[in-house]
Design an enzyme around this catalytic site. Structure first.
Site, PDB file in Angstrom:
ATOM      1  N   ILE A   1       0.905  -1.149   0.000  1.00 48.60           N
ATOM      2  CA  ILE A   1       0.000   0.000   0.000  1.00 48.60           C
ATOM      3  C   ILE A   1       0.943   1.198   0.000  1.00 48.60           C
ATOM      4  O   ILE A   1       1.470   1.586   1.041  1.00 48.60           O
ATOM      5  CB  ILE A   1      -0.937  -0.002   1.223  1.00 48.60           C
ATOM      6  CG1 ILE A   1      -1.804  -1.260   1.210  1.00 48.60           C
ATOM      7  CG2 ILE A   1      -1.792   1.267   1.225  1.00 48.60           C
ATOM      8  CD1 ILE A   1      -2.653  -1.458   2.451  1.00 48.60           C
ATOM      9  N   PRO A   2       1.206   1.767  -1.172  1.00 54.92           N
ATOM     10  CA  PRO A   2       2.303   2.731  -1.340  1.00 54.92           C
ATOM     11  C   PRO A   2       1.996   4.121  -0.780  1.00 54.92           C
ATOM     12  O   PRO A   2       1.834   5.087  -1.521  1.00 54.92           O
ATOM     13  CB  PRO A   2       2.516   2.747  -2.853  1.00 54.92           C
ATOM     14  CG  PRO A   2       1.181   2.406  -3.419  1.00 54.92           C
ATOM     15  CD  PRO A   2       0.569   1.452  -2.442  1.00 54.92           C
ATOM     16  N   CYS A   3       1.968   4.225   0.539  1.00 52.42           N
ATOM     17  CA  CYS A   3       1.676   5.503   1.192  1.00 52.42           C
ATOM     18  C   CYS A   3       2.776   6.532   0.940  1.00 52.42           C
ATOM     19  O   CYS A   3       2.543   7.731   1.124  1.00 52.42           O
ATOM     20  CB  CYS A   3       1.427   5.306   2.678  1.00 52.42           C
ATOM     21  SG  CYS A   3       2.740   4.477   3.551  1.00 52.42           S
ATOM     22  N   HIS A   4       3.937   6.100   0.472  1.00 52.68           N
ATOM     23  CA  HIS A   4       5.001   7.056   0.154  1.00 52.68           C
ATOM     24  C   HIS A   4       4.633   7.928  -1.043  1.00 52.68           C
ATOM     25  O   HIS A   4       5.269   8.949  -1.268  1.00 52.68           O
ATOM     26  CB  HIS A   4       6.333   6.327  -0.092  1.00 52.68           C
ATOM     27  CG  HIS A   4       6.309   5.387  -1.256  1.00 52.68           C
ATOM     28  ND1 HIS A   4       5.812   4.106  -1.161  1.00 52.68           N
ATOM     29  CD2 HIS A   4       6.701   5.557  -2.541  1.00 52.68           C
ATOM     30  CE1 HIS A   4       5.910   3.518  -2.338  1.00 52.68           C
ATOM     31  NE2 HIS A   4       6.457   4.380  -3.199  1.00 52.68           N
TER      32      HIS A   4
END
Length: 185
Positions: A153-156
């Site tokens: 889950i690419p929160c970056h």
């Protein structure tokens, strides 16, 4: 993107502090320090970075204090290898079965994050608009901060409205490096 293998850890199991869960985990070195990958039989439940193995393991045990922790088996080792390859060459989505705990709102935010292509970013306000709640940008930021599955889950990829990088659970330096790696062709 949600896949049919994504699973939400049952709320009653989470409230019981995962008393009924068997969790496999491993800590491995990677270009961003150390990475912990943990999974239940249903899928990956944590991908986290740190510079100290003890801190990673302690956070996992605090999050699931009643879980039974087990050594990595061959299938799980292949998942770890996939995560490590993805850090080296982040293209597309990190395709692994997930076992995540989150509210319906958090899941919508996390799905919106997964829809952002590698190498691109979106502001919290933009993500709020994408999920049909344009005034909920603060709640979006809170949901982004609650993510425990780095890269899956690419929160970056979430940034401030002006495009500047904001906080990242695992440090802005790691966020910067992940985005740099994704933007390389």
């Amino acid at each position: 993107m949600e896949t049919e293998t994504d699973v939400i850890m049952a709320p009653d199991s989470y409230r019981k502090e995962a008393a009924d869960k068997h969790i496999r985990y491993a800590v491995e070195p990677c270009p961003l320090g150390l990475i912990l990958v943990a999974a239940t039989p249903k899928g990956v439940c944590a991908i986290e970075f740190d510079d100290r193995e003890e801190a990673l393991v302690k956070r996992l045990q605090e999050r699931f204090p009643k879980a039974r922790f087990e050594p990595a088996d061959p299938e799980f080792k292949s998942w770890i290898a996939k995560v490590l390859r993805y850090i080296e060459h982040p293209r597309g989505a990190l395709d692994l079965p997930l076992d995540v705990q989150g509210t319906v709102f958090q899941r919508r935010v996390w799905q919106a994050l997964q829809a952002i292509p590698a190498g691109q970013t979106a502001s919290y306000s933009e993500i709020a608009r994408r999920i049909g709640q344009p005034k909920a940008y603060r709640a979006v930021a809170h949901a982004v901060a609650g993510n425990r599955l780095a890269m899956a889950i690419p929160c970056h990829r979430a940034v401030r409205a002006d495009g500047d990088l904001s906080g990242y659970r695992w440090g802005v330096e790691r966020k910067t490096e992940l985005l740099r790696r994704e933007s390389e062709k």
